[in-house]
Design a protein around this motif. Structure first.
Motif, mmCIF file in Angstrom:
data_model
loop_
_atom_site.group_PDB
_atom_site.id
_atom_site.type_symbol
_atom_site.label_atom_id
_atom_site.label_comp_id
_atom_site.label_asym_id
_atom_site.label_seq_id
_atom_site.Cartn_x
_atom_site.Cartn_y
_atom_site.Cartn_z
ATOM 1 N N VAL A 240 0.847 -1.204 0.000
ATOM 2 C CA VAL A 240 0.000 0.000 0.000
ATOM 3 C C VAL A 240 0.880 1.250 0.000
ATOM 4 O O VAL A 240 0.600 2.227 -0.693
ATOM 5 C CB VAL A 240 -0.951 -0.002 1.231
ATOM 6 N N LYS A 241 1.983 1.163 0.786
ATOM 7 C CA LYS A 241 2.878 2.333 0.902
ATOM 8 C C LYS A 241 3.482 2.709 -0.442
ATOM 9 O O LYS A 241 3.706 3.880 -0.746
ATOM 10 C CB LYS A 241 4.004 2.024 1.891
ATOM 11 N N ARG A 242 3.773 1.652 -1.240
ATOM 12 C CA ARG A 242 4.377 1.925 -2.549
ATOM 13 C C ARG A 242 3.401 2.656 -3.454
ATOM 14 O O ARG A 242 3.747 3.558 -4.195
ATOM 15 C CB ARG A 242 4.827 0.611 -3.196
ATOM 16 N N VAL A 243 2.109 2.238 -3.409
ATOM 17 C CA VAL A 243 1.092 2.828 -4.297
ATOM 18 C C VAL A 243 0.574 4.149 -3.725
ATOM 19 O O VAL A 243 0.542 5.168 -4.417
ATOM 20 C CB VAL A 243 -0.073 1.833 -4.501
ATOM 21 N N PHE A 244 0.145 4.127 -2.461
ATOM 22 C CA PHE A 244 -0.371 5.339 -1.810
ATOM 23 C C PHE A 244 0.448 5.583 -0.535
ATOM 24 O O PHE A 244 0.071 5.092 0.540
ATOM 25 C CB PHE A 244 -1.853 5.179 -1.430
ATOM 26 N N PRO A 245 1.543 6.324 -0.647
ATOM 27 C CA PRO A 245 2.406 6.503 0.541
ATOM 28 C C PRO A 245 1.667 7.051 1.757
ATOM 29 O O PRO A 245 1.868 6.593 2.880
ATOM 30 C CB PRO A 245 3.468 7.493 0.049
ATOM 31 N N TRP A 246 0.764 8.027 1.542
ATOM 32 C CA TRP A 246 0.087 8.626 2.698
ATOM 33 C C TRP A 246 -0.806 7.618 3.410
ATOM 34 O O TRP A 246 -0.845 7.532 4.630
ATOM 35 C CB TRP A 246 -0.748 9.841 2.260
ATOM 36 N N LEU A 247 -1.495 6.762 2.603
ATOM 37 C CA LEU A 247 -2.376 5.752 3.189
ATOM 38 C C LEU A 247 -1.529 4.694 3.924
ATOM 39 O O LEU A 247 -1.882 4.218 5.013
ATOM 40 C CB LEU A 247 -3.211 5.097 2.091
ATOM 41 N N GLY A 248 -0.393 4.351 3.312
ATOM 42 C CA GLY A 248 0.517 3.382 3.943
ATOM 43 C C GLY A 248 0.988 3.883 5.297
ATOM 44 O O GLY A 248 1.047 3.128 6.267
ATOM 45 N N ASN A 249 1.316 5.188 5.372
ATOM 46 C CA ASN A 249 1.769 5.764 6.649
ATOM 47 C C ASN A 249 0.670 5.710 7.707
ATOM 48 O O ASN A 249 0.928 5.407 8.874
ATOM 49 C CB ASN A 249 2.213 7.216 6.443
ATOM 50 N N VAL A 250 -0.580 5.992 7.265
ATOM 51 C CA VAL A 250 -1.695 5.955 8.211
ATOM 52 C C VAL A 250 -1.884 4.531 8.739
ATOM 53 O O VAL A 250 -2.016 4.288 9.940
ATOM 54 C CB VAL A 250 -2.998 6.463 7.533
ATOM 55 N N LEU A 251 -1.865 3.543 7.816
ATOM 56 C CA LEU A 251 -2.046 2.144 8.233
ATOM 57 C C LEU A 251 -0.917 1.703 9.161
ATOM 58 O O LEU A 251 -1.141 1.009 10.153
ATOM 59 C CB LEU A 251 -2.096 1.234 6.995
ATOM 60 N N GLU A 252 0.294 2.139 8.821
ATOM 61 C CA GLU A 252 1.443 1.751 9.654
ATOM 62 C C GLU A 252 1.310 2.326 11.062
ATOM 63 O O GLU A 252 1.588 1.649 12.057
ATOM 64 C CB GLU A 252 2.745 2.246 9.009
ATOM 65 N N ALA A 253 0.854 3.582 11.148
ATOM 66 C CA ALA A 253 0.678 4.211 12.462
ATOM 67 C C ALA A 253 -0.380 3.465 13.267
ATOM 68 O O ALA A 253 -0.206 3.177 14.459
ATOM 69 C CB ALA A 253 0.294 5.676 12.301
ATOM 70 N N ILE A 254 -1.495 3.110 12.594
ATOM 71 C CA ILE A 254 -2.571 2.390 13.297
ATOM 72 C C ILE A 254 -2.070 1.028 13.776
ATOM 73 O O ILE A 254 -2.286 0.621 14.923
ATOM 74 C CB ILE A 254 -3.808 2.217 12.369
ATOM 75 N N TYR A 255 -1.330 0.331 12.895
ATOM 76 C CA TYR A 255 -0.825 -0.999 13.258
ATOM 77 C C TYR A 255 0.148 -0.904 14.438
ATOM 78 O O TYR A 255 0.073 -1.681 15.393
ATOM 79 C CB TYR A 255 -0.129 -1.630 12.048
ATOM 80 N N THR A 256 1.068 0.098 14.386
ATOM 81 C CA THR A 256 2.081 0.229 15.434
ATOM 82 C C THR A 256 1.444 0.521 16.791
ATOM 83 O O THR A 256 1.789 -0.097 17.796
ATOM 84 C CB THR A 256 3.046 1.385 15.067
ATOM 85 N N VAL A 257 0.480 1.451 16.801
ATOM 86 C CA VAL A 257 -0.189 1.783 18.065
ATOM 87 C C VAL A 257 -0.967 0.579 18.574
ATOM 88 O O VAL A 257 -0.911 0.213 19.759
ATOM 89 C CB VAL A 257 -1.129 3.008 17.880
ATOM 90 N N GLY A 258 -1.686 -0.098 17.658
ATOM 91 C CA GLY A 258 -2.481 -1.275 18.038
ATOM 92 C C GLY A 258 -1.586 -2.370 18.612
ATOM 93 O O GLY A 258 -1.918 -2.978 19.625
ATOM 94 N N HIS A 259 -0.417 -2.595 17.988
ATOM 95 C CA HIS A 259 0.503 -3.626 18.449
ATOM 96 C C HIS A 259 1.025 -3.294 19.846
ATOM 97 O O HIS A 259 1.055 -4.144 20.744
ATOM 98 C CB HIS A 259 1.666 -3.735 17.440
ATOM 99 N N GLY A 260 1.365 -2.011 20.040
ATOM 100 C CA GLY A 260 1.864 -1.572 21.343
ATOM 101 C C GLY A 260 0.801 -1.742 22.427
ATOM 102 O O GLY A 260 1.083 -2.227 23.526
#
Ligand code: SF4
Ligand code: SF4
Length: 182
Positions: free
Chosen positions: A5-25
């Motif tokens: 997703v980050k490769r195609v839509f970098p901004w969306l990839g960043n949002v998903l990554e932030a959500i995943y990181t917070v959720g994992h923590g």
């Protein structure tokens, strides 16, 4: 998937990554919190029976130093390597002979950060990081340890360095042992 997703839509990839990181923590935090409510959970003292049974430490644990006064040649290499200047070496010239004799080897543990940089340059391997970790004391003076006034087995780590031994060492005026170079 996030990488794609980050490769195609970098901004969306960043949002998903932030959500995943917070959720994992948050998941790890919750899992640890739930563990504290387990009925079979033991208290720290039940697990380790401290201080009768010391807490096990890793093989390369960096605790209070071990120092062998009998082989130290007072070369100052350890003190020079110390980034916070907390090793104080007392020495005097040997009368009618070569070299120096140690009159004091003090480490100020209110400054020491247990980095082990003093261990590496020692040419005679007489200082190491030990496994002791519990030198609790009521005054700053108790954190200032003169290894040359401690009994050899305590200084060299065969028995644990402890507040009582350190307190007793404060009234000893001469180094406890004259090494081969003294
Ligand atoms: S462990 Fe680091 S801070 Fe402590 S005496 Fe050695 S060099 Fe200095
Ligand atoms: S480097 Fe080793 S031999 Fe030299 S003063 Fe320090 S402890 Fe002693």
């Amino acid at each position: 998937m996030i990488a794609t997703v980050k490769r195609v839509f970098p901004w969306l990839g960043n949002v998903l990554e932030a959500i995943y990181t917070v959720g994992h923590g948050m998941f790890i935090t919750l899992r640890t919190a739930v563990k504290t409510y387990r009925p079979d959970r033991k208290t720290f003292t039940e697990q380790f029976e401290y201080p009768e049974l010391p807490v096990p430490v890793a093989a390369r644990y960096r605790g209070f130093h071990r120092f062998d006064l009998t082989t130290c040649i007072s070369c100052d290499q350890c003190a020079k390597a110390c980034p916070v200047d907390c090793i104080y070496i007392g020495k005097e010239k040997v009368e009618g002979g070569k070299g120096f004799k140690i009159t004091g080897y003090t480490i100020d543990y209110t400054k020491c950060m247990f980095c082990a940089l003093c261990v590496e340059p020692c040419p005679v391997d007489c200082i190491f990081m030990g496994a002791s970790h519990d030198l609790s004391c009521y005054s700053r003076d108790g954190c200032i340890v003169d290894f040359s006034r401690l009994p050899l087995d305590v200084a060299w780590g065969r028995s644990a360095i402890n507040p009582t031994a350190v307190a007793q060492s404060k009234v000893i005026t001469e180094p406890v042992h004259g090494g081969p170079n003294q």
